[in-house]
Design a protein around this motif. Sequence first.
Motif, PDB file in Angstrom:
ATOM      1  N   PRO A  82       0.840  -1.211   0.000  1.00  0.00           N
ATOM      2  CA  PRO A  82       0.000   0.000   0.000  1.00  0.00           C
ATOM      3  C   PRO A  82       0.864   1.246   0.000  1.00  0.00           C
ATOM      4  O   PRO A  82       1.943   1.262   0.590  1.00  0.00           O
ATOM      5  CB  PRO A  82      -0.783  -0.103   1.309  1.00  0.00           C
ATOM      6  CG  PRO A  82      -0.713  -1.538   1.695  1.00  0.00           C
ATOM      7  CD  PRO A  82       0.572  -2.073   1.132  1.00  0.00           C
ATOM      8  N   ARG A  83       0.398   2.260  -0.666  1.00  0.00           N
ATOM      9  CA  ARG A  83       1.142   3.518  -0.751  1.00  0.00           C
ATOM     10  C   ARG A  83       1.257   4.137   0.634  1.00  0.00           C
ATOM     11  O   ARG A  83       0.276   4.236   1.366  1.00  0.00           O
ATOM     12  CB  ARG A  83       0.405   4.459  -1.693  1.00  0.00           C
ATOM     13  CG  ARG A  83       1.168   5.697  -1.991  1.00  0.00           C
ATOM     14  CD  ARG A  83       0.449   6.485  -3.039  1.00  0.00           C
ATOM     15  NE  ARG A  83       1.195   7.693  -3.307  1.00  0.00           N
ATOM     16  CZ  ARG A  83       1.145   8.340  -4.431  1.00  0.00           C
ATOM     17  NH1 ARG A  83       0.374   7.917  -5.396  1.00  0.00           N
ATOM     18  NH2 ARG A  83       1.846   9.431  -4.604  1.00  0.00           N
ATOM     19  N   GLU A  84       2.473   4.561   0.974  1.00  0.00           N
ATOM     20  CA  GLU A  84       2.687   5.189   2.277  1.00  0.00           C
ATOM     21  C   GLU A  84       2.266   6.640   2.225  1.00  0.00           C
ATOM     22  O   GLU A  84       2.463   7.319   1.226  1.00  0.00           O
ATOM     23  CB  GLU A  84       4.175   5.123   2.646  1.00  0.00           C
ATOM     24  CG  GLU A  84       4.665   3.739   2.909  1.00  0.00           C
ATOM     25  CD  GLU A  84       6.144   3.725   3.265  1.00  0.00           C
ATOM     26  OE1 GLU A  84       6.710   4.807   3.521  1.00  0.00           O
ATOM     27  OE2 GLU A  84       6.710   2.637   3.264  1.00  0.00           O
ATOM     28  N   ASP A  85       1.733   7.106   3.323  1.00  0.00           N
ATOM     29  CA  ASP A  85       1.404   8.517   3.428  1.00  0.00           C
ATOM     30  C   ASP A  85       2.704   9.275   3.636  1.00  0.00           C
ATOM     31  O   ASP A  85       3.386   9.094   4.638  1.00  0.00           O
ATOM     32  CB  ASP A  85       0.452   8.752   4.606  1.00  0.00           C
ATOM     33  CG  ASP A  85       0.055  10.208   4.733  1.00  0.00           C
ATOM     34  OD1 ASP A  85       0.279  10.977   3.769  1.00  0.00           O
ATOM     35  OD2 ASP A  85      -0.474  10.587   5.790  1.00  0.00           O
ATOM     36  N   ARG A  86       3.057  10.107   2.658  1.00  0.00           N
ATOM     37  CA  ARG A  86       4.317  10.836   2.738  1.00  0.00           C
ATOM     38  C   ARG A  86       4.121  12.224   3.315  1.00  0.00           C
ATOM     39  O   ARG A  86       4.929  13.109   3.103  1.00  0.00           O
ATOM     40  CB  ARG A  86       4.939  10.934   1.349  1.00  0.00           C
ATOM     41  CG  ARG A  86       5.317   9.571   0.815  1.00  0.00           C
ATOM     42  CD  ARG A  86       6.116   9.687  -0.425  1.00  0.00           C
ATOM     43  NE  ARG A  86       5.338  10.294  -1.493  1.00  0.00           N
ATOM     44  CZ  ARG A  86       5.778  10.451  -2.731  1.00  0.00           C
ATOM     45  NH1 ARG A  86       6.971  10.073  -3.057  1.00  0.00           N
ATOM     46  NH2 ARG A  86       5.022  10.992  -3.654  1.00  0.00           N
ATOM     47  N   GLY A  87       3.042  12.401   4.033  1.00  0.00           N
ATOM     48  CA  GLY A  87       2.809  13.719   4.624  1.00  0.00           C
ATOM     49  C   GLY A  87       2.239  14.661   3.585  1.00  0.00           C
ATOM     50  O   GLY A  87       1.230  14.383   2.982  1.00  0.00           O
ATOM     51  N   GLY A  88       2.928  15.718   3.328  1.00  0.00           N
ATOM     52  CA  GLY A  88       2.417  16.695   2.382  1.00  0.00           C
ATOM     53  C   GLY A  88       1.752  17.820   3.136  1.00  0.00           C
ATOM     54  O   GLY A  88       1.822  17.914   4.347  1.00  0.00           O
ATOM     55  N   GLY A  89       1.108  18.649   2.438  1.00  0.00           N
ATOM     56  CA  GLY A  89       0.419  19.736   3.088  1.00  0.00           C
ATOM     57  C   GLY A  89       1.229  21.013   3.158  1.00  0.00           C
ATOM     58  O   GLY A  89       0.912  21.915   3.907  1.00  0.00           O
TER      59      GLY A  89
END
Length: 101
Positions: A82-89
Amino acid sequence: MVGKKLYCGNLVFGASSSDLEQLFGQFGVVESAQVISDRETGRSKGFGFVEMSSSEEAAAAIEGLNEKDFEGRSLVVNEARPREDRGGGGGGYRGGGGGRY
């Protein structure tokens, strides 16, 4: 049990999504195949994802293609994670104003 979505790495940079579809098609029905490209340059990043129509076909593709030569490079084929949440914002700015009286 193996999922139906597979990661395919160590691709030659000239490989296309249709190349992946043909390569994996010998192991079953390919529902989708996509080589991932850099957003800015449009060049391949050297990996892609393939979705097979069943877990059995996906397992056969892993067995048949992992560490096999494709256009001079040894492929890496395994179950996609599953794609990891790389943060962002957008950085560290939290908003709000300083209070001057």
